[in-house]
Design a protein around this motif. Structure first.
Motif, PDB file in Angstrom:
ATOM      1  N   HIS A  20       7.116  -0.983 -13.572  1.00  8.79           N
ATOM      2  CA  HIS A  20       6.891  -1.847 -12.420  1.00  8.79           C
ATOM      3  C   HIS A  20       7.168  -3.285 -12.823  1.00  8.79           C
ATOM      4  N   TYR A  76      -0.762  -2.359 -13.768  1.00  8.26           N
ATOM      5  CA  TYR A  76       0.513  -1.645 -13.732  1.00  8.26           C
ATOM      6  C   TYR A  76       0.856  -1.017 -15.076  1.00  8.26           C
ATOM      7  N   TYR A  90      -0.797   2.267 -14.879  1.00  6.55           N
ATOM      8  CA  TYR A  90       0.033   3.223 -14.122  1.00  6.55           C
ATOM      9  C   TYR A  90       1.155   3.760 -15.013  1.00  6.55           C
ATOM     10  N   THR A 136      -2.502   5.516   3.255  1.00  8.50           N
ATOM     11  CA  THR A 136      -3.484   4.448   3.077  1.00  8.50           C
ATOM     12  C   THR A 136      -4.728   5.067   2.461  1.00  8.50           C
ATOM     13  N   ARG A 152      -2.757   0.182   0.819  1.00  2.00           N
ATOM     14  CA  ARG A 152      -1.648   0.675   1.636  1.00  2.00           C
ATOM     15  C   ARG A 152      -0.425   0.941   0.774  1.00  2.00           C
ATOM     16  N   PHE A 153       0.079   2.148   0.905  1.00  2.00           N
ATOM     17  CA  PHE A 153       1.309   2.557   0.256  1.00  2.00           C
ATOM     18  C   PHE A 153       2.241   3.067   1.347  1.00  2.00           C
ATOM     19  N   GLU A 180       3.532   5.864   1.770  1.00  2.00           N
ATOM     20  CA  GLU A 180       3.249   7.239   2.179  1.00  2.00           C
ATOM     21  C   GLU A 180       1.828   7.470   2.675  1.00  2.00           C
ATOM     22  N   TRP A 192      -4.420  10.788  -4.632  1.00  2.00           N
ATOM     23  CA  TRP A 192      -3.129  10.113  -4.650  1.00  2.00           C
ATOM     24  C   TRP A 192      -2.628   9.976  -6.084  1.00  2.00           C
ATOM     25  N   TYR A 193      -3.494   9.550  -6.989  1.00  2.00           N
ATOM     26  CA  TYR A 193      -3.105   9.343  -8.383  1.00  2.00           C
ATOM     27  C   TYR A 193      -2.709  10.655  -9.046  1.00  2.00           C
TER      28      TYR A 193
END
Length: 124
Positions: free
Chosen positions: A105, A53, A56, A82, A77-78, A80, A92-93
């Motif tokens: 976070h 995290y 991130y 998978t 899984r998020f 919005e 996604w990133y």
């Protein structure tokens, strides 16, 4: 006479029981060995989660994340989407890097049977 009544049921169980003399399949043995080799204590899990995290939060290059992701059977899984492949994670990133400028976070604890009911740490 009593001995016959004891031995007769035991003998029938032994004869009726299927004999398994071969080794378990290779895939099974590999899976068991992976489980035995992948024992993490709570401090190691907490450290790993905070490390990821923090990555991130600092928006590190996506290549730094890839060693932490499974190369096959990935499932992240998020709300919005998978993610199932490294390419999915990269897309996604890149998207969250464009839409989220600053974030923090705070990991929380939840039960996870895969860790023997010890609980794992996820963002809350």
């Amino acid at each position: 006479m009593k001995n016959r009544f004891v031995w007769l049921p035991l003998l029938s169980i032994i004869i009726a029981a299927p004999a398994y003399s071969g080794l378990p399949p290779e895939a099974y043995r590999e899976a068991v060995q992976r489980q035995l080799n992948n024992k993490f204590n709570e401090n190691e899990i907490i450290s790993f989660v905070y490390q990821v995290y923090a990555m991130y939060d600092r928006h590190v290059p996506v290549e730094r994340f890839l060693p932490f992701l499974a190369s096959k059977n990935l499932e992240m899984r998020f709300p919005e989407t998978t993610l199932r492949f490294h390419a999915d994670f990269k897309r996604w990133y890149a998207g969250i890097g464009q839409t989220i400028a600053s974030n923090t976070h705070t990991p929380g604890k939840r039960q996870d049977e895969r860790l023997g009911g010890q609980g794992d740490f996820v963002p809350s």
